[in-house]
Design an enzyme around this catalytic site. Structure first.
Site, mmCIF file in Angstrom:
data_model
loop_
_atom_site.group_PDB
_atom_site.id
_atom_site.type_symbol
_atom_site.label_atom_id
_atom_site.label_comp_id
_atom_site.label_asym_id
_atom_site.label_seq_id
_atom_site.Cartn_x
_atom_site.Cartn_y
_atom_site.Cartn_z
ATOM 1 N N GLU A 43 -11.209 -4.359 -26.067
ATOM 2 C CA GLU A 43 -11.538 -5.856 -26.585
ATOM 3 C C GLU A 43 -10.135 -5.774 -28.079
ATOM 4 O O GLU A 43 -11.393 -5.404 -28.452
ATOM 5 C CB GLU A 43 -12.188 -6.594 -26.767
ATOM 6 C CG GLU A 43 -12.382 -7.828 -27.118
ATOM 7 C CD GLU A 43 -13.486 -8.744 -27.610
ATOM 8 O OE1 GLU A 43 -13.907 -9.521 -28.369
ATOM 9 O OE2 GLU A 43 -14.940 -7.948 -26.526
ATOM 10 N N THR A 73 -12.612 -12.709 -30.207
ATOM 11 C CA THR A 73 -11.998 -14.187 -30.644
ATOM 12 C C THR A 73 -11.016 -14.534 -31.099
ATOM 13 O O THR A 73 -10.529 -15.553 -31.418
ATOM 14 C CB THR A 73 -11.811 -13.294 -32.619
ATOM 15 O OG1 THR A 73 -12.991 -12.273 -32.533
ATOM 16 C CG2 THR A 73 -12.906 -14.028 -33.438
ATOM 17 N N LYS A 133 -20.799 -14.240 -22.827
ATOM 18 C CA LYS A 133 -21.022 -13.013 -24.118
ATOM 19 C C LYS A 133 -22.253 -13.947 -24.763
ATOM 20 O O LYS A 133 -21.949 -14.448 -25.681
ATOM 21 C CB LYS A 133 -19.656 -13.086 -24.683
ATOM 22 C CG LYS A 133 -19.816 -12.461 -26.258
ATOM 23 C CD LYS A 133 -18.302 -12.766 -26.584
ATOM 24 C CE LYS A 133 -18.787 -11.208 -28.141
ATOM 25 N NZ LYS A 133 -17.608 -11.884 -29.014
#
Length: 215
Positions: A43, A73, A133
């Site tokens: 990621e 993000t 998450k």
């Protein structure tokens, strides 16, 4: 690669390497070290300068068999679209943004928004999130995952933050489908020790296998 296949492979490997770096070159070298260590899900966060360019370059350099390339993000649908068009195969966010989830579902790209409470987990799932998450993970611990899985055993939880080699087994045994690991995996990059990232990657993968009873 089809959306369901991406989700299945991430869950099968059980580890997503979170790449944060001050430069594009360092981010790419971290990614390469992760791949060498068997960490196929990477990621690249949008805190990295030129993140979409890095994703695009990596997408052209590696096949889907070699790497599952994600964008992290991601705070809004505009950034999500840039990431997807650059080659990101999944999108991760520290919080729930309904429009971002909707856009990812439109493009059939897995979306993993952050959540901190049971209410947020349910809202994310109702919005169409694929994996939740749990962030920041260090605030809650594995016991919180067990609490979620009690009433919602179908919730796919991936903690990020606070996951280490010392506790990764606890997270997996608690019911997490995968874990996200950043600094505890990639800290060697600060001193140019990329081999340590490769070595730690192998250790994380093995620890997950053992925790799942496959070791």
């Amino acid at each position: 690669m089809d959306k369901e296949m991406v989700i299945s492979r991430i869950c099968d490997v059980g580890l997503v390497a979170v790449v944060r770096a001050e430069t594009k070159d360092v981010a790419k070298r971290i990614t390469e070290a992760c791949i060498e260590g068997g960490v196929v899900a990477v990621e690249v966060t949008f805190t990295v300068p030129g993140a979409h360019e890095i994703i695009n370059e990596l997408a052209k350099s590696y096949s889907s068999d070699e790497i599952l390339l994600g964008a992290g993000t991601v705070l809004d649908p505009e950034t999500a679209r840039i990431a997807i068009l650059s080659g990101a195969q999944y999108v991760v966010s520290p919080c729930l943004n309904i429009d971002t989830v909707r856009l990812c579902n439109r493009y059939r790209v897995p979306i993993m928004p952050g959540a901190m409470t049971i209410k947020e987990v349910v809202e994310a799932m109702e919005a169409g999130a694929d994996i939740i998450k749990l962030f920041p993970g260090e605030i809650f611990g594995p016991a919180f995952v067990k609490a979620i899985n009690g009433p919602m055993p179908h919730a796919k939880i991936m903690p990020t933050g606070g996951v280490s080699l010392d506790n990764i087994g606890e997270w997996i045994k608690a019911g997490c489908v995968a874990v996200g690991v950043g600094g505890n995996l990639t800290s060697g990059a600060k001193t140019g020790d990329y081999q340590s990232i490769t070595s730690k990657g192998k250790q994380y993968i093995e620890a997950i296998r053992v925790a799942r009873g496959r070791g």
